[in-house]
Design a protein around this motif. Sequence first.
Motif, mmCIF file in Angstrom:
data_model
loop_
_atom_site.group_PDB
_atom_site.id
_atom_site.type_symbol
_atom_site.label_atom_id
_atom_site.label_comp_id
_atom_site.label_asym_id
_atom_site.label_seq_id
_atom_site.Cartn_x
_atom_site.Cartn_y
_atom_site.Cartn_z
ATOM 1 N N ILE A 121 11.954 9.913 7.561
ATOM 2 C CA ILE A 121 10.545 9.143 7.842
ATOM 3 C C ILE A 121 9.674 10.430 8.639
ATOM 4 O O ILE A 121 8.340 10.324 8.033
ATOM 5 N N ILE A 122 10.112 11.463 8.966
ATOM 6 C CA ILE A 122 9.116 12.524 9.607
ATOM 7 C C ILE A 122 8.623 13.189 8.276
ATOM 8 O O ILE A 122 7.824 14.081 8.566
ATOM 9 N N ASP A 123 9.112 13.147 7.185
ATOM 10 C CA ASP A 123 8.366 13.817 6.018
ATOM 11 C C ASP A 123 7.146 13.305 5.588
ATOM 12 O O ASP A 123 6.451 13.669 4.769
ATOM 13 N N LEU A 124 6.848 12.056 6.072
ATOM 14 C CA LEU A 124 5.722 11.133 5.784
ATOM 15 C C LEU A 124 4.607 11.705 6.806
ATOM 16 O O LEU A 124 4.881 12.371 7.988
ATOM 17 N N SER A 125 3.232 11.685 6.219
ATOM 18 C CA SER A 125 2.258 12.106 7.269
ATOM 19 C C SER A 125 2.284 11.041 8.544
ATOM 20 O O SER A 125 2.816 10.021 8.528
ATOM 21 N N GLU A 126 1.635 11.314 9.439
ATOM 22 C CA GLU A 126 1.487 10.626 10.665
ATOM 23 C C GLU A 126 0.923 9.381 10.231
ATOM 24 O O GLU A 126 1.376 8.093 10.558
ATOM 25 N N GLN A 127 -0.119 9.233 9.540
ATOM 26 C CA GLN A 127 -0.826 8.098 9.058
ATOM 27 C C GLN A 127 0.101 7.225 8.195
ATOM 28 O O GLN A 127 0.222 5.781 8.439
ATOM 29 N N PRO A 171 0.784 -1.253 -0.098
ATOM 30 C CA PRO A 171 0.180 -0.079 0.034
ATOM 31 C C PRO A 171 0.943 1.263 -0.045
ATOM 32 O O PRO A 171 0.538 2.246 -0.660
ATOM 33 N N LEU A 172 1.905 1.531 0.837
ATOM 34 C CA LEU A 172 2.605 2.630 0.999
ATOM 35 C C LEU A 172 3.984 2.133 0.055
ATOM 36 O O LEU A 172 4.509 3.173 -0.512
ATOM 37 N N CYS A 173 4.650 1.309 0.260
ATOM 38 C CA CYS A 173 6.217 0.833 -0.218
ATOM 39 C C CYS A 173 6.275 -0.009 -1.273
ATOM 40 O O CYS A 173 5.551 -1.007 -1.376
ATOM 41 N N LYS A 174 7.251 0.240 -1.861
ATOM 42 C CA LYS A 174 7.643 -0.526 -3.213
ATOM 43 C C LYS A 174 8.899 -1.685 -2.309
ATOM 44 O O LYS A 174 9.540 -1.138 -1.402
ATOM 45 N N VAL A 175 8.749 -2.735 -2.442
ATOM 46 C CA VAL A 175 9.621 -3.794 -2.106
ATOM 47 C C VAL A 175 10.734 -4.417 -2.882
ATOM 48 O O VAL A 175 10.407 -4.786 -3.959
ATOM 49 N N LEU A 176 12.038 -3.966 -2.607
ATOM 50 C CA LEU A 176 12.982 -4.369 -3.395
ATOM 51 C C LEU A 176 13.998 -5.109 -2.718
ATOM 52 O O LEU A 176 14.112 -5.579 -1.319
ATOM 53 N N LEU A 177 14.721 -6.024 -3.423
ATOM 54 C CA LEU A 177 15.645 -7.030 -3.082
ATOM 55 C C LEU A 177 17.086 -6.497 -3.663
ATOM 56 O O LEU A 177 17.290 -6.154 -4.891
ATOM 57 N N MET A 178 17.810 -6.103 -2.714
ATOM 58 C CA MET A 178 19.367 -5.862 -3.273
ATOM 59 C C MET A 178 19.950 -7.176 -4.099
ATOM 60 O O MET A 178 19.790 -8.006 -3.509
ATOM 61 N N ASN A 179 20.470 -6.858 -5.178
ATOM 62 C CA ASN A 179 21.106 -7.810 -6.015
ATOM 63 C C ASN A 179 22.421 -8.214 -5.434
ATOM 64 O O ASN A 179 23.219 -7.852 -6.278
ATOM 65 N N ASP A 180 22.241 -8.744 -4.463
ATOM 66 C CA ASP A 180 23.726 -9.346 -3.749
ATOM 67 C C ASP A 180 23.215 -10.536 -3.104
ATOM 68 O O ASP A 180 22.830 -10.397 -2.053
ATOM 69 N N SER A 181 23.610 -11.729 -3.576
ATOM 70 C CA SER A 181 23.054 -12.766 -3.134
ATOM 71 C C SER A 181 23.755 -13.270 -1.917
ATOM 72 O O SER A 181 23.555 -14.361 -1.322
ATOM 73 N N GLN A 182 24.998 -12.686 -1.228
ATOM 74 C CA GLN A 182 25.686 -12.827 -0.382
ATOM 75 C C GLN A 182 24.823 -12.627 1.052
ATOM 76 O O GLN A 182 25.029 -13.258 2.092
ATOM 77 N N TYR A 183 23.984 -11.643 1.200
ATOM 78 C CA TYR A 183 23.194 -11.423 1.997
ATOM 79 C C TYR A 183 21.605 -11.059 1.525
ATOM 80 O O TYR A 183 21.196 -10.289 0.427
ATOM 81 N N PRO A 184 20.687 -11.844 2.261
ATOM 82 C CA PRO A 184 19.313 -11.505 1.725
ATOM 83 C C PRO A 184 18.897 -10.221 2.484
ATOM 84 O O PRO A 184 18.782 -9.703 3.773
ATOM 85 N N GLN A 231 3.427 7.290 8.254
ATOM 86 C CA GLN A 231 4.353 6.663 9.515
ATOM 87 C C GLN A 231 3.931 5.407 9.837
ATOM 88 O O GLN A 231 4.716 4.365 10.233
ATOM 89 N N ILE A 232 2.574 5.250 10.298
ATOM 90 C CA ILE A 232 2.044 4.153 10.928
ATOM 91 C C ILE A 232 2.145 3.005 9.735
ATOM 92 O O ILE A 232 2.440 2.004 10.116
ATOM 93 N N VAL A 233 1.600 3.227 8.675
ATOM 94 C CA VAL A 233 2.026 2.381 7.480
ATOM 95 C C VAL A 233 3.246 1.902 7.467
ATOM 96 O O VAL A 233 3.415 0.734 7.085
ATOM 97 N N LEU A 234 4.149 2.921 7.333
ATOM 98 C CA LEU A 234 5.601 2.425 7.022
ATOM 99 C C LEU A 234 6.099 1.363 8.096
ATOM 100 O O LEU A 234 6.818 0.405 7.970
ATOM 101 N N THR A 235 5.601 1.611 9.331
ATOM 102 C CA THR A 235 5.921 0.892 10.673
ATOM 103 C C THR A 235 5.458 -0.406 10.461
ATOM 104 O O THR A 235 5.984 -1.470 10.597
ATOM 105 N N GLN A 236 3.930 -0.668 10.067
ATOM 106 C CA GLN A 236 3.481 -1.884 9.769
ATOM 107 C C GLN A 236 4.069 -2.444 8.447
ATOM 108 O O GLN A 236 4.159 -3.907 8.847
#
Length: 130
Positions: A46-52, A19-32, A54-59
């Motif tokens: 993070i404080i540039d996000l609205s309070e709501q 809903p808020l974020c794009k989920v990325l995988l760093m292309n380095d197989s040595q570490y997930p 910020q809650i979604v980001l934390t979730q």
Amino acid sequence: MFTLAPQLQNDCIELADWPLCKVLLMNDSQYPWFILVPRKEGLKEIIDLSEQEQIVLTQESAKLSCMLKTIFTPDKLNIAALGNMVPQLHIHHIVRFKEDAAWPKPVWGVLPSKPYTDDQVAKIKEAMNF
């Protein structure tokens, strides 16, 4: 209009849009190593996000963390929003093992990255239901 920072585009594999974020995988197989990027233009902190937002980001961070803990059973999860090299707001979620090449130090710059194979990416997507 949201655009992903060029360095993240070059260094990562896009896995999903939550809903808020794009989920990325760093292309380095040595570490997930996963990254959440809020899909909002011009964010640096993070404080540039609205309070709501910020809650979604934390979730979403907690959701990703629980997935990583279940799938990879790490010794530690490293979660950080640094932004010194890429100012666009992004949150690193790095799965760490006592046996990994960088333990106990940070993963940045320890070894040259080793890209994932298509099969490895497919297995990660499957395990994460993406």
